[in-house]
Design a protein around this motif. Structure first.
Motif, mmCIF file in Angstrom:
data_model
loop_
_atom_site.group_PDB
_atom_site.id
_atom_site.type_symbol
_atom_site.label_atom_id
_atom_site.label_comp_id
_atom_site.label_asym_id
_atom_site.label_seq_id
_atom_site.Cartn_x
_atom_site.Cartn_y
_atom_site.Cartn_z
ATOM 1 N N GLU A 286 0.826 -1.205 0.000
ATOM 2 C CA GLU A 286 0.000 0.000 0.000
ATOM 3 C C GLU A 286 0.862 1.258 0.000
ATOM 4 O O GLU A 286 0.536 2.240 -0.672
ATOM 5 C CB GLU A 286 -0.934 -0.002 1.223
ATOM 6 C CG GLU A 286 -2.145 -0.909 1.079
ATOM 7 C CD GLU A 286 -3.025 -0.520 -0.106
ATOM 8 O OE1 GLU A 286 -3.246 0.694 -0.315
ATOM 9 O OE2 GLU A 286 -3.483 -1.419 -0.831
ATOM 10 N N HIS A 290 0.931 4.162 -2.891
ATOM 11 C CA HIS A 290 0.751 5.576 -2.560
ATOM 12 C C HIS A 290 1.899 6.415 -3.118
ATOM 13 O O HIS A 290 1.668 7.488 -3.706
ATOM 14 C CB HIS A 290 0.670 5.749 -1.048
ATOM 15 C CG HIS A 290 0.553 7.181 -0.619
ATOM 16 N ND1 HIS A 290 -0.606 7.914 -0.753
ATOM 17 C CD2 HIS A 290 1.480 8.032 -0.075
ATOM 18 C CE1 HIS A 290 -0.399 9.151 -0.318
ATOM 19 N NE2 HIS A 290 0.842 9.248 0.099
ATOM 20 N N ALA A 293 1.555 6.740 -6.938
ATOM 21 C CA ALA A 293 0.505 7.693 -7.306
ATOM 22 C C ALA A 293 0.984 9.124 -7.095
ATOM 23 O O ALA A 293 0.753 10.011 -7.937
ATOM 24 C CB ALA A 293 -0.751 7.424 -6.484
ATOM 25 N N SER A 299 -3.975 7.915 -11.396
ATOM 26 C CA SER A 299 -4.981 7.342 -10.506
ATOM 27 C C SER A 299 -4.697 5.863 -10.285
ATOM 28 O O SER A 299 -4.314 5.147 -11.223
ATOM 29 C CB SER A 299 -6.378 7.495 -11.117
ATOM 30 O OG SER A 299 -7.329 6.743 -10.378
ATOM 31 N N VAL A 300 -4.869 5.393 -9.062
ATOM 32 C CA VAL A 300 -4.651 3.981 -8.733
ATOM 33 C C VAL A 300 -5.940 3.334 -8.227
ATOM 34 O O VAL A 300 -5.906 2.321 -7.529
ATOM 35 C CB VAL A 300 -3.513 3.833 -7.702
ATOM 36 C CG1 VAL A 300 -2.177 4.229 -8.319
ATOM 37 C CG2 VAL A 300 -3.790 4.667 -6.439
ATOM 38 N N GLU A 301 -7.077 3.880 -8.628
ATOM 39 C CA GLU A 301 -8.366 3.386 -8.134
ATOM 40 C C GLU A 301 -8.675 1.965 -8.577
ATOM 41 O O GLU A 301 -9.417 1.242 -7.901
ATOM 42 C CB GLU A 301 -9.492 4.321 -8.588
ATOM 43 C CG GLU A 301 -9.454 5.687 -7.917
ATOM 44 C CD GLU A 301 -10.619 6.562 -8.354
ATOM 45 O OE1 GLU A 301 -11.435 6.082 -9.186
ATOM 46 O OE2 GLU A 301 -10.708 7.705 -7.881
ATOM 47 N N GLN A 302 -8.127 1.542 -9.715
ATOM 48 C CA GLN A 302 -8.433 0.213 -10.251
ATOM 49 C C GLN A 302 -7.365 -0.829 -9.899
ATOM 50 O O GLN A 302 -7.281 -1.868 -10.551
ATOM 51 C CB GLN A 302 -8.554 0.303 -11.778
ATOM 52 C CG GLN A 302 -9.663 1.203 -12.267
ATOM 53 C CD GLN A 302 -11.030 0.634 -11.940
ATOM 54 O OE1 GLN A 302 -11.239 -0.573 -11.969
ATOM 55 N NE2 GLN A 302 -11.968 1.504 -11.618
ATOM 56 N N ASP A 304 -7.124 -3.071 -7.679
ATOM 57 C CA ASP A 304 -7.560 -4.437 -7.335
ATOM 58 C C ASP A 304 -7.543 -5.335 -8.574
ATOM 59 O O ASP A 304 -7.078 -6.482 -8.520
ATOM 60 C CB ASP A 304 -8.964 -4.422 -6.722
ATOM 61 C CG ASP A 304 -8.967 -3.946 -5.283
ATOM 62 O OD1 ASP A 304 -7.865 -3.814 -4.702
ATOM 63 O OD2 ASP A 304 -10.055 -3.691 -4.749
#
Length: 352
Positions: A286, A290, A293, A299-302, A304
């Motif tokens: 994680e 971070h 990014a 963006s690292v929203e996807q 998963d």
């Protein structure tokens, strides 16, 4: 520090993986003036599970040779000419990439195509703490940041209008990747792993929209970096470019994370990947996400989805290695446990 410590990344050439040194040095003398003549010796780099990599040494002169593994290889895999051309185009733009001297497709020289490149020197942080550095949490932090910052730097290389534009097809990259790695798994399967079908469906049905394409290394893990002997924050080289192409930078980040073990991971993964990064001070996955990014602005929203894909891809690579070992195509004892690692990774991917 002893010379043995400094060169511990090399070993005597493994039985069955020897080179015809006389024929090789004669060929190099004809085609690479800076490598002509001399009393060349050959050693083998101990790390790596795919292509075979050798150190050529004549006193202070050194070069590195890469060739495909022994035995049958997958179609289009282990393309020495492509890797050499990529490095020739990339090294002027990204100084951490080694400069190639020549590519040889004449199998009469050593029994396979190969290429020879400059020798980059540095410290390899693999399964044990590097002897060059004091064992502190600060140095663990610096190695973590060196890895992720190098990935960000690579993804910032402007490839358009250069020879790098010819190395890949960024449009539809993730669709091809998902389909291709599912197919590779089926070809190398040795045991039934029930979760594999679930992962395949999840990846096929959940493809996100990719960000703008970048150069992607596709194997950028800690032990593919060379670090400065006195400064663990400074990367002197990035190695093993055989899978590099143009594609989705978030998939590249995810591949890096999938090789990064944490203390809470199952034992088979901690040992099968590397227990080094489970030590205090190393970033968590994680924290790496971070920092990426923050440094890249992406963006690292996807993540998963990308983590499920990357974990499955690493599982397939382990499975391919295990398949070669089980078929008797390699005798390397490191490969005997790869089947268990592949199975565990597939289970992790199913839960992502």
């Amino acid at each position: 520090m002893s010379e043995q410590q400094r060169t511990r990344e090399t070993i005597p050439v493994r039985a069955g993986e020897e080179l015809d040194l006389a024929r090789l040095t004669a060929y190099l003398g004809e085609h690479v003036p800076e490598l002509a003549s001399g009393d060349w010796r050959v050693e083998q780099f101990a790390a790596g599970h795919s292509n075979l990599t050798y150190l050529l040494r004549d006193g202070e002169r050194e070069a590195v040779l890469r060739r495909p593994p022994l035995g049958p290889v997958a179609p289009k895999a282990h393309d020495m000419g492509r890797e050499s051309r990529l490095l020739a185009a990339l090294s002027p733009l990204f100084a951490k990439a080694p400069r190639p001297y020549l590519f040889c497709e004449d199998t009469a020289v050593i029994g396979s195509p190969f290429f020879v490149m400059e020798r980059k020197k540095g410290v390899v942080a693999d399964r044990r703490w590097p002897v060059e550095y004091e064992q502190t949490e600060e140095n663990a932090r610096l190695m973590s940041e060196a890895l992720i910052d190098t990935l960000v730097e690579l993804h910032s290389v402007e490839w358009r209008g250069t020879g790098l534009a010819e190395i890949g097809r960024p449009d539809g990259y993730m669709q091809r990747q998902v389909a291709g790695w599912i197919e590779r798994y089926e070809r190398s399967k040795t045991d039934e792993i029930p979760e594999a079908a679930l992962v395949a469906k999840k990846l096929t049905d959940g493809l996100p929209e990719s960000p703008t394409a970048t150069i992607v290394h596709n194997d950028l893990k800690l032990n593919n970096l060379l670090l400065d002997e006195k400064d663990p924050s400074r990367v002197t080289a990035v190695l093993d470019w055989e899978m590099a192409t143009l594609g989705d930078p978030l998939s590249d980040l995810a591949i890096t994370l999938s090789y990064w073990a944490e203390a809470s991971d199952p034992e088979v993964l901690r040992q099968g990947l590397s227990p080094l990064t489970t030590r205090p001070g190393f970033y968590t996955r994680e924290q790496l996400i971070h920092r990426y990014a923050l440094k890249s602005g992406r963006s690292v929203e996807q993540m998963d989805f990308y983590m499920a894909f990357a974990t499955f891809k690493i599982a397939v690579i382990c499975q391919q290695i295990y398949f070669r070992w089980k078929q008797g195509q390699t005798q390397d004892p490191r490969f005997a446990g790869m089947g268990a690692v592949a199975a565990q990774l597939i289970k992790v991917a199913a839960k992502s």
